[in-house]
Scaffold this motif. Sequence first.
Motif, short mmCIF file in Angstrom:
data_model
loop_
_atom_site.label_atom_id
_atom_site.label_comp_id
_atom_site.label_asym_id
_atom_site.label_seq_id
_atom_site.Cartn_x
_atom_site.Cartn_y
_atom_site.Cartn_z
N ASN A 595 0.76 -1.30 -0.20
CA ASN A 595 -0.04 0.02 0.10
C ASN A 595 1.06 1.26 0.05
O ASN A 595 2.16 1.05 -0.01
N SER A 597 1.57 3.35 2.21
CA SER A 597 2.37 3.57 3.52
C SER A 597 3.45 2.55 3.48
O SER A 597 4.31 2.41 4.25
N ASN A 599 3.55 -0.43 3.17
CA ASN A 599 3.17 -1.94 3.92
C ASN A 599 2.83 -2.93 3.26
O ASN A 599 2.04 -2.72 2.37
N CYS A 601 0.86 -5.84 2.22
CA CYS A 601 -0.44 -6.33 2.59
C CYS A 601 -0.68 -7.70 2.04
O CYS A 601 -1.96 -8.07 2.03
N ASN A 604 -2.96 -10.18 3.45
CA ASN A 604 -4.01 -9.81 4.38
C ASN A 604 -5.58 -9.87 3.65
O ASN A 604 -5.46 -9.97 2.64
N ASP A 642 -6.56 -1.94 4.73
CA ASP A 642 -6.11 -2.96 4.12
C ASP A 642 -4.82 -3.68 5.01
O ASP A 642 -4.44 -4.67 4.74
N ALA A 643 -4.44 -2.73 5.79
CA ALA A 643 -3.41 -3.16 6.83
C ALA A 643 -3.96 -4.41 7.99
O ALA A 643 -3.15 -5.05 8.68
N THR A 645 -5.41 -3.72 10.88
CA THR A 645 -5.18 -3.34 12.16
C THR A 645 -6.60 -3.01 12.85
O THR A 645 -6.55 -2.73 14.08
#
Length: 708
Positions: A595, A597, A599, A601, A604, A642-643, A645
């Motif tokens: 993504n 950021s 990260n 994913c 996920n 999408d992370a 969290t």
Amino acid sequence: MLKLCISRCVIILCILAVCAQQTFGQQEKQSSLTLDEITVTANKRKENIQEVPVAVTTLTETDLEDAGVLGVGDVIDFVPNMTFKTSFNAGVFETNFRGLRLSQFTGKNPVVIFIDGIAQDTDVNYGSDIFNVERVEVLRGSQGTLYGKNAIGGVINIISKKPGNTFESKITAETAEYGTYRFSAYSNGPVVKDRLFFGLSGTYYETDGYMDNDDPAGGTFDGQERSRFQSRLRWLPTDRLEMNFHAGISQKKYDSNNTIDASTGEVSYHASKNPDDFCETDSFDSALNIGYETDSFDVTSITSYSHSSIDMSQDQRYVNMAMTMPVASRDAYTDIFSQELRIQSPENKEGIKWIGGLYYTTEKSDWDKCGMIYQTKAMLGYDTFYNWADKLDDQVVAGFGEVTFPLPGRFAFTVGLRYERTHKEMDYRYEVVRADTMELLPADPFGSANPVLVTYNIDDDWDALLPKGVLSWTVNKNAMIYASVSQGYLAGGFNWSGHVKEEAKFDEQTSVDYELGAKTSWFDNRLILNANLFYMDIKDIHVYYAPDAVTYITSNAGEAHSTGAEIELRALPVHGLDIRAALGIVQAEYDEYINTSNNDCSGNMLEGTPDYTLNLAVQYRFDSGLYLKAGMQAYGAYYFNDANTISQKSVEIYNAKIGYERDGWDLYLYVDNMFDEEYFSYGRESASGITGNVGQPQTFGILASLRF
């Protein structure tokens, strides 16, 4: 938790099946007791639903009335692995099916609604009311070959009642807690016997809402007011020619939305909202359907036109009180014209069945206002409006065909292909202006290096071949097994809030869908049990992110997949007792996706996708007229981002209904969310914070109908 929830769902269905089997065994003498045969037009011809090699959920007129269905969202509650949500902006609606969700900058939902041939797939005109309807068919899985129009996830066909020689009318009134009222009426009948018929219907709905406003003005902030009027004229000039004209208008008014700051994960029925928030949508839709039958083939022409507009102002300060939050503003309209012409084998023809056709549609949108207003009046003497005043033009041309060949041993093979070409053009305009006069500012008052005016024109084409293959085997008159593979497709588009022309385009989203299913009936058609397994290989799935508080950008994730199972059960064990259940289990995850950021994913879960859905309803009609019903709707856990969290826990909602039915009138009392479950019906993460839509609390109501 997931295994526990799935086990609970399977146990419930097994208990129902065992109880039904025991009851059926005790009732063998009641040979006349059977479930009604349902005819659908899923393949654009009339067929028994149990003989159609497609996963289809169908609700008849009686089913819709028993379930208290008001709109598309209520229908979707019955469809396994499908959910319906009001988005973070009032008046904007989203559908999620098997992990596929709204494509932010095409404005297209993955499941397309057709109302008497009129396609409705945008996020604004998606929340359709349902009344005076013969049936609703929900085709699950990619339907691009026959339907096109972005039907990457499926199709919802709403078929209005055809008026005939018999006069029929109905009036319904309903009231519930939170200042909720609904009035509906329809009348169908002949103008000229055997030749000309009319149908008229209207609905009105209003509610104060259940979310208390902490603003000094008080009141609630999630009120609604909706109205729709629809007319239909059916003409049979000859025994072979039929013409149906449909026209409808609707108006919807929303205050703010039932959205709150969800960063703590706690559900609350109050927040501080701007009492001046509003969203108003208006629409007109029309269609002319002409059908002509010959001895060798049938010809159908469907012409449709629709116009919709939206005017919205939504204050975003509630999202994060520590930040300077803007007011989302939108004033836009969309015109859509479509023409479909198809020729096909007669419905009563044995042997090879075929269909072919041409399709064209043009969609034009003009956004006078679409952006964010920052309250800078105290600092500058005026508020600042970041506005994307874009114009968009989409055109689609397509040709399609499908043939079903009967094979030895009660096998049949269906092959289909659609070629679709999409042309899109955008006149991009970004401006930073005074909100009161729309005067262009010399510089961004927040000191940004971004320009205050950007304009350009961009256009591009997308081509797609959408094949489909289905092999079915009619084991006997009570069972059919089928396997299918099809191509799913959603055209790409342009980011309407990106300043760089070379980065505006995003690619199409595609999928290859594999499905294995079985349709069975038992005990002289008193138990219907259908099931299917599916796997979707998804490429370039549309995702979006917010680089700042006013800008949203669509891009393509690498790869994803969705796999799962769906089971539907309908049983009539004894006279008056009706049992219905639908279970969906899905695992939808990113295979390759980093993504914005940075990260990773990959692995996920796709956001907004419950890992299971369950609908269970049991109702009993006594000969005396007494009516009892109990139902449960359950959703598995899902992630807001999408992370993965932030998540919503699994939730179970129970409903009940009791009534008395006579020949000319009905009276019911009901309770929704009986145990007052607190939950978020929708959630998402953006640059400004985490928001969630609060689900409806316990609600009591009363409904009465008069038929004549």
